[in-house]
Design a protein around this motif. Sequence first.
Motif, short mmCIF file in Angstrom:
data_model
loop_
_atom_site.label_atom_id
_atom_site.label_comp_id
_atom_site.label_asym_id
_atom_site.label_seq_id
_atom_site.Cartn_x
_atom_site.Cartn_y
_atom_site.Cartn_z
N GLY A 135 0.78 -3.45 21.29
CA GLY A 135 -0.50 -3.49 20.57
C GLY A 135 -0.82 -2.20 19.85
N THR A 136 -0.66 -1.07 20.55
CA THR A 136 -1.01 0.22 19.93
C THR A 136 0.00 0.63 18.87
OG1 THR A 136 0.08 1.32 21.80
CG2 THR A 136 -2.31 1.16 21.87
N ALA A 137 1.29 0.38 19.11
CA ALA A 137 2.32 0.80 18.15
C ALA A 137 2.25 -0.03 16.87
CB ALA A 137 3.70 0.68 18.78
N ALA A 138 2.01 -1.34 17.02
CA ALA A 138 1.99 -2.22 15.84
C ALA A 138 0.67 -2.13 15.08
CB ALA A 138 2.24 -3.66 16.27
N GLY A 139 -0.41 -1.74 15.78
CA GLY A 139 -1.75 -1.81 15.22
C GLY A 139 -1.97 -1.10 13.89
N PRO A 140 -1.70 0.23 13.79
CA PRO A 140 -2.03 0.93 12.54
C PRO A 140 -1.31 0.39 11.31
CG PRO A 140 -1.64 2.49 14.33
CD PRO A 140 -1.22 1.15 14.83
N SER A 141 0.02 0.22 11.42
CA SER A 141 0.76 -0.27 10.25
C SER A 141 0.41 -1.73 9.94
CB SER A 141 2.27 -0.11 10.47
OG SER A 141 2.66 -0.68 11.69
N LEU A 142 0.21 -2.54 10.99
CA LEU A 142 -0.18 -3.94 10.79
C LEU A 142 -1.56 -4.01 10.13
CD1 LEU A 142 0.53 -6.94 11.34
CD2 LEU A 142 -0.66 -6.72 13.53
N GLY A 143 -2.49 -3.17 10.61
CA GLY A 143 -3.82 -3.14 10.03
C GLY A 143 -3.81 -2.73 8.57
N GLY A 144 -2.98 -1.72 8.24
CA GLY A 144 -2.86 -1.28 6.86
C GLY A 144 -2.28 -2.35 5.96
N TRP A 145 -1.20 -3.00 6.43
CA TRP A 145 -0.55 -4.05 5.63
C TRP A 145 -1.50 -5.23 5.41
CZ3 TRP A 145 0.70 -9.18 6.19
CH2 TRP A 145 1.60 -9.71 5.25
N MET A 146 -2.18 -5.65 6.47
CA MET A 146 -3.09 -6.80 6.35
C MET A 146 -4.27 -6.48 5.44
SD MET A 146 -3.07 -8.29 10.26
CE MET A 146 -3.90 -9.81 9.87
N SER A 147 -4.82 -5.26 5.56
CA SER A 147 -5.94 -4.86 4.70
C SER A 147 -5.55 -4.91 3.23
CB SER A 147 -6.41 -3.45 5.05
OG SER A 147 -6.97 -3.42 6.32
N GLU A 148 -4.33 -4.45 2.96
CA GLU A 148 -3.89 -4.35 1.57
C GLU A 148 -3.54 -5.71 0.97
OE1 GLU A 148 -0.58 -1.75 -0.89
OE2 GLU A 148 -1.40 -0.98 0.96
N HIS A 149 -2.89 -6.57 1.77
CA HIS A 149 -2.36 -7.82 1.23
C HIS A 149 -3.21 -9.05 1.56
CE1 HIS A 149 1.33 -5.87 -0.10
NE2 HIS A 149 1.37 -5.25 1.08
N LEU A 150 -3.93 -9.03 2.69
CA LEU A 150 -4.70 -10.21 3.11
C LEU A 150 -6.20 -9.95 3.15
CD1 LEU A 150 -2.39 -11.34 6.06
CD2 LEU A 150 -2.37 -12.22 3.73
N GLY A 151 -6.61 -8.71 2.95
CA GLY A 151 -8.02 -8.36 3.03
C GLY A 151 -8.39 -7.90 4.43
N TRP A 152 -9.42 -7.05 4.53
CA TRP A 152 -9.76 -6.45 5.83
C TRP A 152 -10.24 -7.48 6.84
CZ3 TRP A 152 -14.65 -7.26 7.60
CH2 TRP A 152 -15.65 -7.53 6.67
N ARG A 153 -10.77 -8.62 6.38
CA ARG A 153 -11.27 -9.63 7.33
C ARG A 153 -10.14 -10.16 8.23
NH1 ARG A 153 -16.48 -10.80 5.71
NH2 ARG A 153 -16.94 -10.11 3.59
N SER A 154 -8.92 -10.18 7.70
CA SER A 154 -7.79 -10.68 8.48
C SER A 154 -7.50 -9.81 9.71
CB SER A 154 -6.53 -10.76 7.60
OG SER A 154 -6.16 -9.47 7.14
N THR A 155 -7.92 -8.51 9.67
CA THR A 155 -7.64 -7.63 10.81
C THR A 155 -8.46 -8.02 12.03
OG1 THR A 155 -9.31 -6.01 10.10
CG2 THR A 155 -7.06 -5.70 9.29
N PHE A 156 -9.57 -8.72 11.82
CA PHE A 156 -10.34 -9.25 12.96
C PHE A 156 -9.83 -10.63 13.36
CE2 PHE A 156 -13.39 -6.25 11.05
CZ PHE A 156 -13.72 -5.51 12.18
#
Length: 366
Positions: A135-156
């Motif tokens: 969870g912690t290792a994947a979180g930052p890069s996953l959050g950045g990728w999702m924000s950029e390509h799917l929008g910040w709402r997808s991170t929730f």
Amino acid sequence: MLGIGLVNMLVALDQTVVSTALPSIVAELHGFEYYAWIASAYLLASVVTVPVFGRLGDYFGRKRFVIAAVITFTVASVLCGVANDMLFLVIARGLQGVGGGMMVGTAFASIPDLFPDPRARVRWQVVMAAAYGIGTAAGPSLGGWMSEHLGWRSTFLINLPVGAAALYFIWAHLPSFQRPHEGEVKIDWLGAGLVAAVLGGLQAFIEAVPKDGLTAGNVTLAVCVVVGAIALFVCEKRATHPIIPLDLFKDSQLVTLFTLGMLSGFVMFSLIFFAPLLLQGGFGLSPQQAGLLATPIAACIALGSVLNTRIVIHMKKPTRILSIGFGLLLFASIGIAFANADTPHLWLELPMAAVGVGLGFILNNL
């Protein structure tokens, strides 16, 4: 244990994924004054609910509260994902914090119920460590990728499938342990309310003073915080089951531990929540780039934890590992403070990694 591991992953994913998405959230919803509250609302709510639901779980069994925690957390994640302004998002994050506090107070406390033998318990802790590490290792890069390509709402909304899987395993497989108890349930509700009021008021004061100065309203708020702290002290002295047992503070060694825990938490949350803001808002990087650069913080906490167990057993004075950990945090903070938009990415990743390794040394040993 797989269900509890997924609960652990929910908590870890949420903190690290959302921190990378925060600058994008502020850019769309505006209301920068609420930036810190997105983190603080969650943490304040969880601080209060952990001991409350931990005690309720002792009395009534933990399974029903673990199920309620996953449902609360997942519903709150949906509310965060559909938020149309920052204030609504802060309130939804507070509800998420209630779910997160229930999880920590009940799901993790289920492990000793499942494995009374400490040796068996230690073997199963690898499930928890692996879930938290992923969870912690994947979180930052996953959050950045999702924000950029799917929008910040997808991170929730990513919490939905993880929460659904956790709910299934817990509902189907977690046994219902109920300890025998006598007498009525005694919970320090007044103490819990005062903790929330004092910490919330202190946060509001810290936010307001740099913006407006020492206005009459801010001075009144400061007085209310001080009065609330005194009331909390008196309440905890009189409570039969205090939410903050004051006897703990009579032990100087424990006070040292609390102080070190507070200092390490200060650095950890400052960097986890404000490093992405610096990288995106200050240096003009994309959310995906910022997420990749912040990943070493989370990934190296797990690395530091592994290294710690190998190193500390060979040290004549094991407490020196704490000095090394805080030394790494100091080096990292200086490195990030003096960085600028032209700093090579490697020189940003090194202090980020030092933060992770340092926290891996500190948190386990504390």
